[in-house]
Design an enzyme around this catalytic site. Structure first.
Site, short mmCIF file in Angstrom:
data_model
loop_
_atom_site.label_atom_id
_atom_site.label_comp_id
_atom_site.label_asym_id
_atom_site.label_seq_id
_atom_site.Cartn_x
_atom_site.Cartn_y
_atom_site.Cartn_z
N SER A 187 0.80 -1.24 0.00
CA SER A 187 0.00 0.00 0.00
C SER A 187 0.82 1.28 0.00
O SER A 187 0.27 2.35 -0.26
CB SER A 187 -0.91 0.04 1.22
OG SER A 187 -2.14 -0.54 0.92
N LYS A 247 0.69 3.54 -2.89
CA LYS A 247 -0.43 4.49 -3.08
C LYS A 247 0.06 5.93 -2.96
O LYS A 247 -0.50 6.84 -3.57
CB LYS A 247 -1.54 4.20 -2.06
CG LYS A 247 -2.23 2.85 -2.31
CD LYS A 247 -3.18 2.46 -1.21
CE LYS A 247 -4.06 1.29 -1.59
NZ LYS A 247 -3.87 0.06 -0.86
N TYR A 269 -2.23 -1.51 -10.70
CA TYR A 269 -2.25 -1.36 -9.23
C TYR A 269 -1.46 -2.50 -8.57
O TYR A 269 -0.62 -2.26 -7.69
CB TYR A 269 -3.71 -1.33 -8.75
CG TYR A 269 -3.87 -1.51 -7.27
CD1 TYR A 269 -3.63 -0.46 -6.39
CD2 TYR A 269 -4.23 -2.75 -6.73
CE1 TYR A 269 -3.76 -0.63 -5.02
CE2 TYR A 269 -4.36 -2.93 -5.36
CZ TYR A 269 -4.13 -1.87 -4.51
OH TYR A 269 -4.24 -2.05 -3.15
N TYR A 321 -4.39 2.86 7.66
CA TYR A 321 -5.66 2.14 7.58
C TYR A 321 -6.64 2.66 8.63
O TYR A 321 -6.61 3.85 8.96
CB TYR A 321 -5.44 0.62 7.76
CG TYR A 321 -4.34 0.05 6.92
CD1 TYR A 321 -4.26 0.30 5.55
CD2 TYR A 321 -3.35 -0.75 7.47
CE1 TYR A 321 -3.26 -0.25 4.77
CE2 TYR A 321 -2.35 -1.30 6.69
CZ TYR A 321 -2.31 -1.04 5.35
OH TYR A 321 -1.31 -1.58 4.60
N VAL A 380 0.94 -4.00 3.73
CA VAL A 380 0.83 -5.33 4.34
C VAL A 380 2.06 -6.20 4.12
O VAL A 380 2.17 -7.28 4.70
CB VAL A 380 -0.44 -6.10 3.88
CG1 VAL A 380 -1.69 -5.49 4.46
CG2 VAL A 380 -0.50 -6.21 2.37
N1 GLN Z 1 -1.82 -5.19 -2.60
C1 GLN Z 1 -2.53 -5.12 -1.38
C2 GLN Z 1 -4.02 -5.23 -1.59
O1 GLN Z 1 -4.55 -4.68 -2.48
C3 GLN Z 1 -2.18 -3.85 -0.69
C4 GLN Z 1 -2.89 -3.69 0.61
C5 GLN Z 1 -2.10 -3.10 1.71
O2 GLN Z 1 -0.88 -3.02 1.74
N2 GLN Z 1 -2.85 -2.71 2.68
O3 GLN Z 1 -4.71 -5.89 -0.86
#
Ligand code: GLN
Length: 309
Positions: A62, A65, A186, A238, A256
């Site tokens: 994530s 992002k 993505y 989050y 994650v």
């Molecule tokens: N690639 C992961 C997903 O889309 C990224 C999520 C994350 O790091 N929170 O679930």
């Protein structure tokens, strides 16, 4: 002193590792070793302090992002980006579909999956993966970043929820173009392999207002940096972002894969790797290291009378 406090923070963070667990909903991520923990700090004056597993490569997840939002702001501008995505914390899990379906057509913010997929869909016509990869290398000051094919493949075959988000966005007329290729881009971005050091590099550039301190090259506009950091502060951890704002008070983005990237304006970038996660998906050792550092060094954005670092 910064050295010693960082070492103490690392020792403190290690005490939490057994309370978390590695992500396994992307099967390849379950192979991570939960006792790894590393922290790298890059100050704006060029000092670098490291403890633990700082050169181990893992996927950015994530935290990408932040990079895609920065690219979208640079290429498309603020008005275009925020006519497609809001800037409110959702209070829901990062991969939630709830509010998108029931409360709003625009995703709540670019730090959750729906918002990031939306932003990628906007970018896709003007920017391909190679350009995003080059941009990521530049921002992280790490030319060895590549896409981890095993993680990419693992997430691609299990990524139905993200494809569902993409189709829901399309059905609402928010995402235009091909859903599958937007979600693929993505997932590619989530699969970039970085180190704690690369994340400290990215944090350092943000802390410096968009300039690489070593070369004085401007890579992001000051406004992009301000917007990105604010969204990291309010939405980057989050559905624990509010608590982290109180307890740590440093704009941070987690992934994650176990990474956290943080930036302390005018002072330092912090990169963390620790794949043992809390129940919201944040590195458990990492979040606790940040809390320790913030208190000891007075790094909270609302600490009056800054410390010497
Ligand atoms: N690639 C992961 C997903 O889309 C990224 C999520 C994350 O790091 N929170 O679930």
């Amino acid at each position: 002193m910064l050295d010693e406090i960082t070492r103490q923070a690392w020792l403190y963070g290690r005490g939490f590792l057994l309370n978390g667990k590695v992500a396994d909903y992307i099967p390849e991520l379950s192979k991570a070793n939960p006792v790894y923990l590393g922290i790298c700090i890059k100050t704006l004056s060029g000092e670098m302090i490291e403890f633990g597993d700082v050169s181990h490569r893992f996927t950015i997840q994530s935290i990408s992002k932040v990079i895609t939002l920065a690219m979208a702001l640079e290429k498309l501008g603020y008005d275009e980006v925020f006519s497609h995505v809001m800037m409110e914390p959702s209070g829901d899990a990062f991969n939630s579909i709830l509010k998108l379906d029931t409360a709003s057509n625009r995703p709540y913010n670019p730090m959750i999956n729906a918002g990031a997929i939306d932003v990628i869909g906007l970018l896709a016509p003007v920017c391909d993966f190679d350009e995003l990869l080059a941009f990521s290398r530049k921002l992280c000051q790490d030319d060895e970043i590549t896409m981890d094919f095993d993680v990419y493949h693992s997430e691609s075959v299990t990524g139905d929820r993200n494809r569902a988000i993409g189709y829901l966005l399309k059905s609402k007329g928010v995402l235009h173009g091909d859903v599958l290729s937007a979600v693929d881009l993505y997932i590619r971005m989530c699969s970039l392999s970085v180190t704690a050091r690369s994340l400290a590099g990215l944090g350092q550039v943000l802390a410096a207002g968009g300039v690489i301190p070593d070369t004085e090259e401007r890579v992001l506009s000051a406004n992009t940096v301000r917007v990105v950091q604010t969204l990291m502060f309010t939405c980057g951890m989050y559905d624990r972002s509010g608590e982290m704002a109180v307890r740590v008070g440093i704009p941070s983005k987690s992934g994650v894969g176990g990474g956290i990237m943080s930036c302390v304006t005018d002072r330092m970038g912090i990169g963390i790797y620790g794949p043992s996660l809390d129940e919201k998906g944040n590195s458990i050792g990492g979040a606790n290291m940040l809390e320790y550092l913030s208190k000891e060094l007075r790094l909270h954005v609302f600490d009056a009378g800054k410390g010497i670092w």
